[in-house]
Design a protein around this motif. Structure first.
Motif, PDB file in Angstrom:
ATOM      1  N   THR A   4      45.952  29.689  -9.828  1.00 19.19           N
ATOM      2  CA  THR A   4      46.216  30.273  -8.673  1.00 19.19           C
ATOM      3  C   THR A   4      45.265  31.340  -8.649  1.00 19.19           C
ATOM      4  O   THR A   4      45.167  32.061  -9.029  1.00 19.19           O
ATOM      5  N   THR A   5      44.562  30.848  -6.749  1.00 20.32           N
ATOM      6  CA  THR A   5      43.346  31.909  -6.313  1.00 20.32           C
ATOM      7  C   THR A   5      44.576  33.071  -4.966  1.00 20.32           C
ATOM      8  O   THR A   5      45.527  32.325  -4.332  1.00 20.32           O
ATOM      9  N   VAL A   6      44.361  34.058  -5.815  1.00 23.52           N
ATOM     10  CA  VAL A   6      45.118  34.985  -4.905  1.00 23.52           C
ATOM     11  C   VAL A   6      44.785  35.792  -3.802  1.00 23.52           C
ATOM     12  O   VAL A   6      43.023  36.237  -4.174  1.00 23.52           O
ATOM     13  N   TYR A   7      44.753  36.140  -2.552  1.00 22.88           N
ATOM     14  CA  TYR A   7      44.272  37.163  -1.409  1.00 22.88           C
ATOM     15  C   TYR A   7      45.268  37.512  -0.731  1.00 22.88           C
ATOM     16  O   TYR A   7      46.288  37.152  -0.148  1.00 22.88           O
ATOM     17  N   ALA A   8      45.515  39.081  -1.290  1.00 28.84           N
ATOM     18  CA  ALA A   8      47.392  39.740  -0.987  1.00 28.84           C
ATOM     19  C   ALA A   8      46.838  40.314   0.144  1.00 28.84           C
ATOM     20  O   ALA A   8      45.444  41.281   0.390  1.00 28.84           O
ATOM     21  N   ARG A   9      47.742  40.720   1.200  1.00 32.73           N
ATOM     22  CA  ARG A   9      47.600  41.247   2.124  1.00 32.73           C
ATOM     23  C   ARG A   9      46.845  42.820   2.139  1.00 32.73           C
ATOM     24  O   ARG A   9      47.515  44.045   1.002  1.00 32.73           O
ATOM     25  N   CYS A  10      46.568  43.669   2.641  1.00 29.93           N
ATOM     26  CA  CYS A  10      46.674  44.947   2.793  1.00 29.93           C
ATOM     27  C   CYS A  10      48.161  45.906   2.719  1.00 29.93           C
ATOM     28  O   CYS A  10      48.334  46.803   2.159  1.00 29.93           O
ATOM     29  N   ASN A  11      49.037  45.463   3.221  1.00 31.95           N
ATOM     30  CA  ASN A  11      49.759  46.258   3.551  1.00 31.95           C
ATOM     31  C   ASN A  11      51.032  45.831   2.821  1.00 31.95           C
ATOM     32  O   ASN A  11      51.436  44.333   1.944  1.00 31.95           O
ATOM     33  N   THR A  12      51.684  46.646   2.190  1.00 30.43           N
ATOM     34  CA  THR A  12      52.691  47.083   0.980  1.00 30.43           C
ATOM     35  C   THR A  12      53.626  45.602   1.461  1.00 30.43           C
ATOM     36  O   THR A  12      53.958  44.642  -0.210  1.00 30.43           O
ATOM     37  N   LEU A  13      54.391  45.526   2.659  1.00 31.66           N
ATOM     38  CA  LEU A  13      55.345  44.639   2.552  1.00 31.66           C
ATOM     39  C   LEU A  13      54.998  43.149   2.346  1.00 31.66           C
ATOM     40  O   LEU A  13      55.486  42.081   1.872  1.00 31.66           O
ATOM     41  N   ASP A  14      53.949  42.941   2.684  1.00 32.85           N
ATOM     42  CA  ASP A  14      53.541  41.685   2.927  1.00 32.85           C
ATOM     43  C   ASP A  14      52.867  41.279   1.170  1.00 32.85           C
ATOM     44  O   ASP A  14      53.483  40.403   1.016  1.00 32.85           O
ATOM     45  N   ARG A  15      52.256  42.181   0.803  1.00 34.92           N
ATOM     46  CA  ARG A  15      52.547  42.685  -1.508  1.00 34.92           C
ATOM     47  C   ARG A  15      53.208  41.789  -1.968  1.00 34.92           C
ATOM     48  O   ARG A  15      53.632  41.215  -3.167  1.00 34.92           O
ATOM     49  N   LEU A  16      54.627  42.549  -1.384  1.00 34.24           N
ATOM     50  CA  LEU A  16      56.015  42.418  -1.912  1.00 34.24           C
ATOM     51  C   LEU A  16      56.575  40.890  -1.508  1.00 34.24           C
ATOM     52  O   LEU A  16      56.835  39.899  -2.949  1.00 34.24           O
ATOM     53  N   GLU A  17      55.911  40.055  -0.735  1.00 33.30           N
ATOM     54  CA  GLU A  17      56.408  38.957  -0.732  1.00 33.30           C
ATOM     55  C   GLU A  17      55.709  38.404  -1.024  1.00 33.30           C
ATOM     56  O   GLU A  17      56.421  37.286  -2.141  1.00 33.30           O
ATOM     57  N   LEU A  18      54.021  38.456  -1.640  1.00 33.61           N
ATOM     58  CA  LEU A  18      54.037  37.823  -2.329  1.00 33.61           C
ATOM     59  C   LEU A  18      53.527  37.976  -3.706  1.00 33.61           C
ATOM     60  O   LEU A  18      54.064  36.941  -4.378  1.00 33.61           O
ATOM     61  N   TRP A  19      54.040  38.914  -4.366  1.00 39.40           N
ATOM     62  CA  TRP A  19      54.717  38.994  -5.890  1.00 39.40           C
ATOM     63  C   TRP A  19      56.089  37.779  -5.953  1.00 39.40           C
ATOM     64  O   TRP A  19      56.026  37.617  -7.056  1.00 39.40           O
TER      65      TRP A  19
END
Length: 140
Positions: A4-19
């Motif tokens: 799984t390759t990851v590109y997490a967004r800079c925004n905290t809420l967007d990262r929470l969705e990814l988590w």
């Protein structure tokens, strides 16, 4: 093996969705699993040099995410800071945003692995190279 390759967004809420998405994914995985890429967050304050202070809740959210999926960070060689903002002097920022993790099945299947942060060329991120073997090579 699942990669799984990851590109997490800079925004905290967007990262929470990814988590959350990764958590759903992890529930269905019983094969060797490698998760790597740009997580856009550090795991500890010494992984940030320059720039704004890192919010502790972001570090804790990321650590909880990794612990929930029972992933282990793969040890690396090369520069500690895999990201640089390209500026110098007082505006210079270095961070450790790029990482590679493996689950226990990966660690069992590939006990010999190497993660190397290569030289940064043409990007603000250093490329990450992962090499894994089933058994150690013998040198005579």
């Amino acid at each position: 093996m699942i990669i799984t390759t990851v590109y997490a967004r800079c925004n905290t809420l967007d990262r929470l969705e990814l988590w959350e998405d990764l958590e759903e994914e992890s529930c269905n995985i019983d094969l060797p699993w490698v998760v790597g890429g740009d997580f856009n967050v550090i795991m500890d304050t010494p992984e940030n040099m320059g720039g704004l202070l890192v919010m502790q809740h972001e570090i804790m959210d990321f650590a909880q995410c990794i612990n929930t999926y029972v992933l282990t960070e793969l040890k690396f060689t090369g520069s500690k800071y895999a990201w640089w903002n390209g500026r110098i002097k007082d505006d210079c920022i270095f961070k450790r945003l790029d990482r590679v993790f493996g689950n226990q099945e990966f660690m069992n299947q590939f006990p010999v692995f190497e993660v190397q942060h290569l030289i940064r060329e043409g990007s603000d991120h250093a490329p990450v190279q992962v090499t894994c073997n089933v058994s150690p090579e013998r040198v005579n």
